[in-house]
Scaffold this motif. Structure first.
Motif, mmCIF file in Angstrom:
data_model
loop_
_atom_site.group_PDB
_atom_site.id
_atom_site.type_symbol
_atom_site.label_atom_id
_atom_site.label_comp_id
_atom_site.label_asym_id
_atom_site.label_seq_id
_atom_site.Cartn_x
_atom_site.Cartn_y
_atom_site.Cartn_z
ATOM 1 N N UNK A 22 -5.059 -3.023 -6.758
ATOM 2 C CA UNK A 22 -3.808 -4.019 -6.637
ATOM 3 C C UNK A 22 -2.821 -3.077 -6.463
ATOM 4 N N UNK A 23 -1.831 -3.462 -5.462
ATOM 5 C CA UNK A 23 -0.539 -2.706 -5.261
ATOM 6 C C UNK A 23 0.543 -3.693 -4.966
ATOM 7 N N UNK A 24 1.846 -3.208 -5.477
ATOM 8 C CA UNK A 24 2.906 -4.049 -5.408
ATOM 9 C C UNK A 24 4.035 -3.338 -4.598
ATOM 10 N N UNK A 25 4.597 -3.697 -3.708
ATOM 11 C CA UNK A 25 5.550 -3.379 -2.862
ATOM 12 C C UNK A 25 6.626 -4.059 -2.494
ATOM 13 N N UNK A 26 7.851 -3.625 -1.771
ATOM 14 C CA UNK A 26 8.763 -4.458 -1.538
ATOM 15 C C UNK A 26 8.669 -4.416 0.075
ATOM 16 N N UNK A 27 8.864 -5.697 0.660
ATOM 17 C CA UNK A 27 8.816 -5.702 2.183
ATOM 18 C C UNK A 27 9.994 -6.658 2.779
ATOM 19 N N UNK A 28 10.345 -6.689 3.713
ATOM 20 C CA UNK A 28 11.501 -7.240 4.108
ATOM 21 C C UNK A 28 11.396 -8.920 3.970
ATOM 22 N N UNK A 29 10.247 -9.085 4.260
ATOM 23 C CA UNK A 29 10.280 -10.661 4.229
ATOM 24 C C UNK A 29 8.381 -11.011 4.024
ATOM 25 N N UNK A 30 8.340 -12.257 3.980
ATOM 26 C CA UNK A 30 6.920 -12.649 3.572
ATOM 27 C C UNK A 30 5.928 -12.236 4.964
ATOM 28 N N UNK A 31 6.619 -12.242 6.501
ATOM 29 C CA UNK A 31 5.733 -12.142 7.490
ATOM 30 C C UNK A 31 5.400 -10.542 7.633
ATOM 31 N N UNK A 32 6.270 -9.747 6.965
ATOM 32 C CA UNK A 32 5.832 -8.442 7.085
ATOM 33 C C UNK A 32 4.733 -7.959 6.150
ATOM 34 N N UNK A 33 4.907 -8.818 4.899
ATOM 35 C CA UNK A 33 3.853 -8.781 3.792
ATOM 36 C C UNK A 33 2.415 -9.139 4.340
ATOM 37 N N UNK A 34 2.309 -10.221 4.994
ATOM 38 C CA UNK A 34 1.213 -10.884 5.581
ATOM 39 C C UNK A 34 0.546 -9.880 6.699
ATOM 40 N N UNK A 35 1.642 -9.016 7.352
ATOM 41 C CA UNK A 35 1.039 -8.311 8.571
ATOM 42 C C UNK A 35 0.655 -7.076 7.709
ATOM 43 N N UNK A 36 1.167 -6.599 6.702
ATOM 44 C CA UNK A 36 0.526 -5.407 6.090
ATOM 45 C C UNK A 36 -0.673 -5.895 5.509
ATOM 46 N N UNK A 37 -0.991 -6.821 4.667
ATOM 47 C CA UNK A 37 -2.156 -7.564 4.205
ATOM 48 C C UNK A 37 -3.298 -7.658 5.223
ATOM 49 N N UNK A 38 -2.684 -8.101 6.485
ATOM 50 C CA UNK A 38 -3.892 -8.160 7.554
ATOM 51 C C UNK A 38 -4.359 -6.743 8.165
ATOM 52 N N UNK A 39 -3.505 -5.852 8.126
ATOM 53 C CA UNK A 39 -3.987 -4.575 8.476
ATOM 54 C C UNK A 39 -4.869 -3.894 7.540
ATOM 55 N N UNK A 40 -4.626 -4.324 6.169
ATOM 56 C CA UNK A 40 -5.369 -3.678 5.202
ATOM 57 C C UNK A 40 -6.933 -4.255 5.382
ATOM 58 N N UNK A 41 -7.035 -5.637 5.770
ATOM 59 C CA UNK A 41 -7.991 -6.212 5.710
ATOM 60 C C UNK A 41 -8.866 -5.816 7.034
ATOM 61 N N UNK A 42 -8.359 -5.731 8.239
ATOM 62 C CA UNK A 42 -8.988 -5.263 9.384
ATOM 63 C C UNK A 42 -9.522 -3.862 8.907
ATOM 64 N N UNK A 43 -8.790 -2.872 8.370
ATOM 65 C CA UNK A 43 -9.245 -1.736 8.020
ATOM 66 C C UNK A 43 -10.470 -1.795 7.073
#
Length: 108
Positions: A22-43
């Motif tokens: 589990x990690x928690x971080x600040x993002x500009x908006x939910x779209x940025x958080x969604x993109x980051x989580x997508x990159x994690x999934x792809x990795x």
């Protein structure tokens, strides 16, 4: 900036072990958080291919808020959705769609 929590769960065929981080971080908006989580999934999918692992149950869940000290799962009200991983890649399932699947006619 709004905080989001990302929970990765990974299990493979032939193993009883499940790894959850589990990690928690600040993002500009939910779209940025969604993109980051997508990159994690792809990795995670990429690493599984490199290691010749078959997924059993692996996800990257996205939650609204800093929930690092809470016991969270997809029934939590802050759950936004999850990237469901398999050999084909990652596909996003929103919270509403996941909850409908649990309570729909196909649920037992």
């Amino acid at each position: 900036m709004p905080a989001f929590t990302i929970v990765t769960t990974s299990a493979t065929h032939g193993s009883d072990a499940v790894e959850v981080s589990t990690l928690s971080d600040d993002f500009t908006n939910d779209s940025e958080a969604l993109g980051y989580s997508r990159r994690m999934a792809e990795e995670m999918v990429g690493m599984a291919h490199q290691l010749s692992l078959d997924f059993d149950f692996s996800t990257v869940g996205l939650y609204d808020g800093d929930l690092i000290d809470e016991d969270i799962d997809p029934s939590h009200t802050a759950f936004l959705g999850a990237w469901v991983l398999d050999e084909e890649g990652a596909s996003f399932v929103g919270a509403d769609e996941l909850r409908e699947g649990e309570t729909g006619p196909e649920a037992t």
